[in-house]
Design an enzyme around this catalytic site. Structure first.
Site, PDB file in Angstrom:
ATOM      1  N   HIS A 212       0.405   4.512  -2.419  1.00  0.00           N
ATOM      2  CA  HIS A 212       0.189   5.875  -1.934  1.00  0.00           C
ATOM      3  C   HIS A 212       1.352   6.800  -2.290  1.00  0.00           C
ATOM      4  O   HIS A 212       1.168   8.007  -2.434  1.00  0.00           O
ATOM      5  CB  HIS A 212      -0.079   5.871  -0.424  1.00  0.00           C
ATOM      6  CG  HIS A 212      -1.465   5.417  -0.081  1.00  0.00           C
ATOM      7  ND1 HIS A 212      -2.148   5.829   1.033  1.00  0.00           N
ATOM      8  CD2 HIS A 212      -2.313   4.574  -0.732  1.00  0.00           C
ATOM      9  CE1 HIS A 212      -3.355   5.264   1.058  1.00  0.00           C
ATOM     10  NE2 HIS A 212      -3.467   4.493   0.002  1.00  0.00           N
TER      11      HIS A 212
ATOM     12  N   HIS B 170      -6.449  -5.850  -2.564  1.00  0.00           N
ATOM     13  CA  HIS B 170      -7.240  -6.047  -1.349  1.00  0.00           C
ATOM     14  C   HIS B 170      -7.520  -7.526  -1.079  1.00  0.00           C
ATOM     15  O   HIS B 170      -8.379  -7.854  -0.275  1.00  0.00           O
ATOM     16  CB  HIS B 170      -8.544  -5.243  -1.417  1.00  0.00           C
ATOM     17  CG  HIS B 170      -8.329  -3.755  -1.346  1.00  0.00           C
ATOM     18  ND1 HIS B 170      -9.336  -2.839  -1.491  1.00  0.00           N
ATOM     19  CD2 HIS B 170      -7.199  -3.020  -1.140  1.00  0.00           C
ATOM     20  CE1 HIS B 170      -8.848  -1.605  -1.379  1.00  0.00           C
ATOM     21  NE2 HIS B 170      -7.550  -1.689  -1.182  1.00  0.00           N
TER      22      HIS B 170
ATOM     23  N   ASN C 230      -3.863   8.672   4.631  1.00  0.00           N
ATOM     24  CA  ASN C 230      -2.690   8.099   5.292  1.00  0.00           C
ATOM     25  C   ASN C 230      -2.749   8.120   6.815  1.00  0.00           C
ATOM     26  O   ASN C 230      -2.206   7.226   7.471  1.00  0.00           O
ATOM     27  CB  ASN C 230      -1.427   8.859   4.845  1.00  0.00           C
ATOM     28  CG  ASN C 230      -1.143   8.705   3.359  1.00  0.00           C
ATOM     29  OD1 ASN C 230      -1.560   7.729   2.738  1.00  0.00           O
ATOM     30  ND2 ASN C 230      -0.452   9.670   2.789  1.00  0.00           N
TER      31      ASN C 230
ATOM     32  N   ARG D 150       0.825  -1.212   0.000  1.00  0.00           N
ATOM     33  CA  ARG D 150       0.000   0.000   0.000  1.00  0.00           C
ATOM     34  C   ARG D 150       0.863   1.269   0.000  1.00  0.00           C
ATOM     35  O   ARG D 150       0.496   2.275  -0.619  1.00  0.00           O
ATOM     36  CB  ARG D 150      -0.938  -0.024   1.213  1.00  0.00           C
ATOM     37  CG  ARG D 150      -1.946   1.111   1.213  1.00  0.00           C
ATOM     38  CD  ARG D 150      -3.103   0.808   2.150  1.00  0.00           C
ATOM     39  NE  ARG D 150      -4.114   1.844   2.116  1.00  0.00           N
ATOM     40  CZ  ARG D 150      -4.408   2.631   3.164  1.00  0.00           C
ATOM     41  NH1 ARG D 150      -3.770   2.462   4.314  1.00  0.00           N
ATOM     42  NH2 ARG D 150      -5.347   3.547   3.053  1.00  0.00           N
TER      43      ARG D 150
HETATM   44  C1  HEM Z   1      -9.264   1.555  -6.018  1.00  0.00           C
HETATM   45  C2  HEM Z   1      -9.143   2.443  -5.064  1.00  0.00           C
HETATM   46  C3  HEM Z   1      -8.716   2.082  -3.677  1.00  0.00           C
HETATM   47  C4  HEM Z   1      -9.360   2.424  -2.537  1.00  0.00           C
HETATM   48  C5  HEM Z   1     -10.639   3.247  -2.429  1.00  0.00           C
HETATM   49  C6  HEM Z   1      -8.628   1.837  -1.444  1.00  0.00           C
HETATM   50  C7  HEM Z   1      -8.962   1.988  -0.106  1.00  0.00           C
HETATM   51  C8  HEM Z   1      -8.363   1.320   0.930  1.00  0.00           C
HETATM   52  C9  HEM Z   1      -8.765   1.421   2.294  1.00  0.00           C
HETATM   53  C10 HEM Z   1      -9.891   2.310   2.812  1.00  0.00           C
HETATM   54  C11 HEM Z   1      -7.978   0.611   3.030  1.00  0.00           C
HETATM   55  C12 HEM Z   1      -8.015   0.410   4.541  1.00  0.00           C
HETATM   56  C13 HEM Z   1      -7.233   1.525   5.196  1.00  0.00           C
HETATM   57  C14 HEM Z   1      -7.424   1.602   6.692  1.00  0.00           C
HETATM   58  O1  HEM Z   1      -8.177   0.825   7.246  1.00  0.00           O
HETATM   59  O2  HEM Z   1      -6.806   2.457   7.333  1.00  0.00           O
HETATM   60  C15 HEM Z   1      -7.070  -0.022   2.115  1.00  0.00           C
HETATM   61  C16 HEM Z   1      -6.115  -0.929   2.466  1.00  0.00           C
HETATM   62  C17 HEM Z   1      -5.223  -1.488   1.579  1.00  0.00           C
HETATM   63  N1  HEM Z   1      -5.064  -1.134   0.259  1.00  0.00           N
HETATM   64 FE1  HEM Z   1      -6.332  -0.039  -0.836  1.00  0.00          FE
HETATM   65  N2  HEM Z   1      -7.561   1.159  -1.933  1.00  0.00           N
HETATM   66  C18 HEM Z   1      -7.559   1.278  -3.289  1.00  0.00           C
HETATM   67  C19 HEM Z   1      -6.611   0.779  -4.158  1.00  0.00           C
HETATM   68  C20 HEM Z   1      -5.499   0.080  -3.759  1.00  0.00           C
HETATM   69  C21 HEM Z   1      -4.391  -0.242  -4.627  1.00  0.00           C
HETATM   70  C22 HEM Z   1      -4.268   0.185  -6.084  1.00  0.00           C
HETATM   71  C23 HEM Z   1      -3.505  -0.960  -3.874  1.00  0.00           C
HETATM   72  C24 HEM Z   1      -2.179  -1.541  -4.272  1.00  0.00           C
HETATM   73  C25 HEM Z   1      -1.875  -1.881  -5.506  1.00  0.00           C
HETATM   74  C26 HEM Z   1      -4.079  -1.086  -2.551  1.00  0.00           C
HETATM   75  C27 HEM Z   1      -3.527  -1.793  -1.516  1.00  0.00           C
HETATM   76  C28 HEM Z   1      -4.058  -1.891  -0.250  1.00  0.00           C
HETATM   77  C29 HEM Z   1      -3.564  -2.797   0.760  1.00  0.00           C
HETATM   78  C30 HEM Z   1      -2.495  -3.854   0.543  1.00  0.00           C
HETATM   79  C31 HEM Z   1      -4.294  -2.528   1.927  1.00  0.00           C
HETATM   80  C32 HEM Z   1      -4.100  -3.177   3.297  1.00  0.00           C
HETATM   81  C33 HEM Z   1      -2.995  -2.443   4.022  1.00  0.00           C
HETATM   82  C34 HEM Z   1      -2.664  -2.958   5.411  1.00  0.00           C
HETATM   83  O3  HEM Z   1      -3.227  -3.945   5.868  1.00  0.00           O
HETATM   84  O4  HEM Z   1      -1.810  -2.327   6.057  1.00  0.00           O
HETATM   85  N3  HEM Z   1      -5.269  -0.422  -2.518  1.00  0.00           N
HETATM   86  N4  HEM Z   1      -7.318   0.442   0.838  1.00  0.00           N
END
Ligand code: HEM
Ligand SMILES: *[C@@H]1O[C@H](CO)[C@@H](O)[C@H](O)[C@H]1NC(C)=O
Ligand SMILES: *[C@@H]1O[C@H](CO)[C@@H](O)[C@H](O)[C@H]1NC(C)=O
Ligand SMILES: *[C@@H]1O[C@H](CO)[C@@H](O)[C@H](O)[C@H]1NC(C)=O
Length: 330
Positions: free
Chosen positions: A75, A203, A103, A71
């Protein structure tokens, strides 16, 4: 004949201008050089083993760290391009990206990035950028969690700036986004709808906080009832209570990089609004069906898309710097 001479001196001048322009373009072309997979071949051949060993240890300690590192790369790339800007700490005179809405209390893994940087500095000091470390760290995380492995393009340099305001402005779309906003925010970064759908497959690993899926589990109708009930048990309806309680984005295999994210969506078991909106009777449904049935198509398209994401506006040539410490400019 006198009339011709201004013309001939005009064309001499234009030839000179042309030559100067071509030289300038060559020079600029060099300073905005392309990323390459063999960038550190001569200057730091040990970079890959150094990064991988630290990522491996970190994931062994905590499986979620692989998701967190992936992630960070996302970002980083969506704000000012893949330039390590997300890693800069705030100072008394400067506010970086770490407290911007997508973030704050959310991105993590900075200590692991520090550990990777120390290890890399110990084998080749002053050579490898923090932005490249994020790209390699994301690749290794995915591979170590059972996903595909690919050759990472390298040669990014680190920014001397970061932007709270850009990071906070919605360029990283929020999970409340409708489909149009998701498509547009990726399009802004040169990524297609297909890239957006396949990158959302990230995800398949990691966790999200209650405050970001509360509305979905209490108010939305396109959610599996048993999943909603299960998640409600650890995410109270009342805003402010349990806001940081975590749930896996993929209820089945949250530490395994597979295509179950898409299988979940078909069953209305996406955790975030922005996940389930990809399978709710629109044009993206067909891709969700494809990836849910075809893990190879998912892996192949994911690799293509993350390479594209890693190519967003890198600093190259003499732009930026190689930070000594990923948290501050030199
Ligand atoms: C399409 C639009 C996207 C949205 C709206 C989105 C939104 C989110 C949100 C809300 C979370 C949880 C954050 C939290 O609870 O604090 C999350 C986690 C995550 N996102 Fe996304 N995301 C998107 C695209 C992506 C992309 C493109 C990637 C990587 C290629 C990605 C990788 C991840 C990962 C791996 C997590 C888990 C992180 C952790 O457990 O520390 N996301 N995302
Ligand atoms: C970030 O989160 C902290 C702790 O929850 C909060 O006090 C602070 O106001 C937030 N920063 C911004 C810029 O929203
Ligand atoms: C459900 O939606 C209503 C109306 O938009 C809103 O006021 C309420 O806060 C939402 N409930 C949750 C738990 O998000
Ligand atoms: C999903 O589609 C259904 C049927 O068209 C619609 O009622 C619902 O509002 C949509 N859900 C979301 C979250 O957009």
């Amino acid at each position: 004949m006198a009339a011709l001479s201004p013309f001939s001196s005009y064309s001499k001048a234009s030839i000179i201008v042309l030559i100067i322009c071509s030289l300038l373009m060559m020079f600029m072309g060099r300073s905005s050089a392309k990323l390459t997979t063999d960038y550190y071949k001569k200057t730091c051949p040990k970079v890959f083993s150094a990064v991988e060993s630290v990522v491996k240890d970190a994931i062994q300690k905590e499986k979620r760290m692989g998701a967190s590192l992936l992630r960070l790369h996302f970002h980083d790339c969506f704000v000012q391009g893949c330039d390590g800007s997300v890693l800069l700490d705030d100072t008394s005179s400067f506010t970086g990206e770490k407290t911007a809405a997508p973030n704050n209390n959310s991105v993590r893994g900075f200590n692991v990035v520090d550990d990777i940087k120390s290890k890399v500095e110990s084998v080749c000091p002053g050579v490898v950028s923090c932005a490249d470390i994020l790209a390699i760290g994301a690749r290794d995380s995915i591979a170590l969690l059972g996903g595909p492995k690919w050759d990472v393009k390298l040669g990014r340099r680190d920014s001397k700036t970061a932007s709270f305001s850009v990071a906070n402005s919605g360029v990283i779309p929020p999970p409340t986004s409708n489909l149009g906003n998701l498509i547009n925010r990726f399009q802004d970064r040169g990524l297609s709808t297909k890239d957006m759908v396949v990158l959302s497959g990230a995800h398949t690993i990691g966790q999200a906080r209650c405050t970001l899926y509360r509305n979905r589990i209490y108010n939305e109708t396109n959610i599996d009832a048993s999943l909603a009930r299960k998640r409600q048990r650890n995410c109270p309806r009342i805003s402010g209570s349990g806001d940081n309680n975590l749930a896996p984005l993929d209820l089945k295999t949250p530490t395994f990089f597979d295509n179950s994210y898409y299988k979940n969506l078909i069953k209305k078991k996406g955790l975030l609004h922005s996940d389930q909106i990809l399978y709710n009777g629109s044009s993206t449904d067909s891709l969700i069906k494809l990836y849910s049935k075809n893990p190879k198509a998912f892996n192949d398209d994911f690799v293509t898309a993350i390479i594209k994401m890693g190519d967003i506006s890198p600093l190259t040539g003499s732009n930026g710097e190689i930070r000594k410490n990923c948290r501050r400019i030199n």
